[in-house]
Design a protein around this motif. Structure first.
Motif, PDB file in Angstrom:
ATOM      1  N   MET A 136       0.837  -1.209   0.000  1.00 37.31           N
ATOM      2  CA  MET A 136       0.000   0.000   0.000  1.00 37.31           C
ATOM      3  C   MET A 136       0.868   1.254   0.000  1.00 37.31           C
ATOM      4  O   MET A 136       0.553   2.230  -0.690  1.00 37.31           O
ATOM      5  N   GLY A 137       1.964   1.229   0.746  1.00 32.31           N
ATOM      6  CA  GLY A 137       2.871   2.366   0.759  1.00 32.31           C
ATOM      7  C   GLY A 137       3.440   2.636  -0.615  1.00 32.31           C
ATOM      8  O   GLY A 137       3.503   3.790  -1.059  1.00 32.31           O
ATOM      9  N   TYR A 138       3.842   1.573  -1.305  1.00 27.04           N
ATOM     10  CA  TYR A 138       4.358   1.724  -2.670  1.00 27.04           C
ATOM     11  C   TYR A 138       3.305   2.325  -3.590  1.00 27.04           C
ATOM     12  O   TYR A 138       3.590   3.245  -4.370  1.00 27.04           O
ATOM     13  N   LYS A 139       2.076   1.800  -3.514  1.00 27.98           N
ATOM     14  CA  LYS A 139       1.001   2.315  -4.383  1.00 27.98           C
ATOM     15  C   LYS A 139       0.717   3.790  -4.105  1.00 27.98           C
ATOM     16  O   LYS A 139       0.517   4.580  -5.031  1.00 27.98           O
ATOM     17  N   VAL A 140       0.710   4.169  -2.847  1.00 27.22           N
ATOM     18  CA  VAL A 140       0.460   5.575  -2.480  1.00 27.22           C
ATOM     19  C   VAL A 140       1.590   6.456  -3.022  1.00 27.22           C
ATOM     20  O   VAL A 140       1.338   7.478  -3.673  1.00 27.22           O
ATOM     21  N   LEU A 141       2.824   6.073  -2.758  1.00 30.75           N
ATOM     22  CA  LEU A 141       3.960   6.902  -3.184  1.00 30.75           C
ATOM     23  C   LEU A 141       4.070   6.953  -4.704  1.00 30.75           C
ATOM     24  O   LEU A 141       4.311   8.026  -5.267  1.00 30.75           O
ATOM     25  N   SER A 142       3.883   5.826  -5.380  1.00 31.56           N
ATOM     26  CA  SER A 142       4.011   5.831  -6.833  1.00 31.56           C
ATOM     27  C   SER A 142       2.859   6.576  -7.497  1.00 31.56           C
ATOM     28  O   SER A 142       3.047   7.200  -8.548  1.00 31.56           O
ATOM     29  N   THR A 143       1.683   6.526  -6.909  1.00 27.85           N
ATOM     30  CA  THR A 143       0.539   7.226  -7.481  1.00 27.85           C
ATOM     31  C   THR A 143       0.685   8.741  -7.350  1.00 27.85           C
ATOM     32  O   THR A 143       0.389   9.489  -8.285  1.00 27.85           O
ATOM     33  N   PHE A 144       1.143   9.186  -6.198  1.00 28.42           N
ATOM     34  CA  PHE A 144       1.151  10.621  -5.931  1.00 28.42           C
ATOM     35  C   PHE A 144       2.511  11.290  -6.145  1.00 28.42           C
ATOM     36  O   PHE A 144       2.618  12.496  -6.025  1.00 28.42           O
ATOM     37  N   ALA A 145       3.538  10.521  -6.491  1.00 24.96           N
ATOM     38  CA  ALA A 145       4.846  11.113  -6.757  1.00 24.96           C
ATOM     39  C   ALA A 145       4.789  12.061  -7.942  1.00 24.96           C
ATOM     40  O   ALA A 145       5.462  13.094  -7.952  1.00 24.96           O
ATOM     41  N   SER A 146       3.970  11.739  -8.917  1.00 24.97           N
ATOM     42  CA  SER A 146       3.869  12.589 -10.117  1.00 24.97           C
ATOM     43  C   SER A 146       3.177  13.917  -9.828  1.00 24.97           C
ATOM     44  O   SER A 146       3.296  14.858 -10.600  1.00 24.97           O
ATOM     45  N   ALA A 147       2.444  13.992  -8.720  1.00 30.22           N
ATOM     46  CA  ALA A 147       1.731  15.224  -8.378  1.00 30.22           C
ATOM     47  C   ALA A 147       2.653  16.260  -7.748  1.00 30.22           C
ATOM     48  O   ALA A 147       2.246  17.405  -7.532  1.00 30.22           O
ATOM     49  N   MET A 148       3.866  15.880  -7.453  1.00 31.99           N
ATOM     50  CA  MET A 148       4.788  16.796  -6.781  1.00 31.99           C
ATOM     51  C   MET A 148       5.565  17.647  -7.759  1.00 31.99           C
ATOM     52  O   MET A 148       5.977  17.403  -8.745  1.00 31.99           O
TER      53      MET A 148
END
Length: 148
Positions: A136-148
């Motif tokens: 879940m941590g990977y999915k959260v970070l990979s999903t929202f990394a592009s928003a930064m």
């Protein structure tokens, strides 16, 4: 962002189950303390003549305390990661599986810890739950990394 109602309900069930499980471990600790006449403070000892005061006095008490501490260290991250994971728009079937793996692993971890089932049973349960959290941590970070 909207979260699918079924997805939220699934998470809410498992989050509630894990929160209640964590609370239940406090009662398990108290039960062991009473059963073994082991208390934490002088004022508690005044109510139980002959009680031993302090941590580390009784292995049965300490085993429950360690299981409870392990829940705290793993369930609270699950609550945070699971909630954030909802915003990654996972498939309901995938999320349900992840939540079930985590909940089942934590319940099994406690059972094998308290019943003193030989290793690697506790390690397997621990790593299954940790794997769910890391996923879940990977999915959260990979999903929202592009928003930064």
């Amino acid at each position: 962002m909207n979260i699918n109602q079924d997805l939220f309900a699934t998470f809410a069930f498992h989050a509630g189950l894990m929160a209640v499980k964590t609370l239940g471990m406090a009662f398990a600790t108290v039960k062991q303390r009473i059963s073994n006449n082991n208390v934490m403070t002088k004022e508690d000892a005044s109510m139980r003549p002959g009680a031993k005061i302090g941590v580390g006095v009784n292995e049965d008490v300490e085993r429950v305390r360690r299981a409870h501490q392990n829940d705290i260290e793993n369930i609270f991250p699950f609550l945070t990661l699971g909630f954030l994971y909802l915003f990654t728009n996972p498939a309901l079937s995938t999320a349900t599986s992840v939540f079930r793996i985590f909940s089942g692993a934590r319940i099994m971890h406690t059972i094998v810890y308290l019943w003193e089932v030989p290793q690697p049973s506790r390690a397997i349960a621990f790593f299954a739950g940790m794997g769910a959290n890391l996923y879940m941590g990977y999915k959260v970070l990979s999903t929202f990394a592009s928003a930064m």
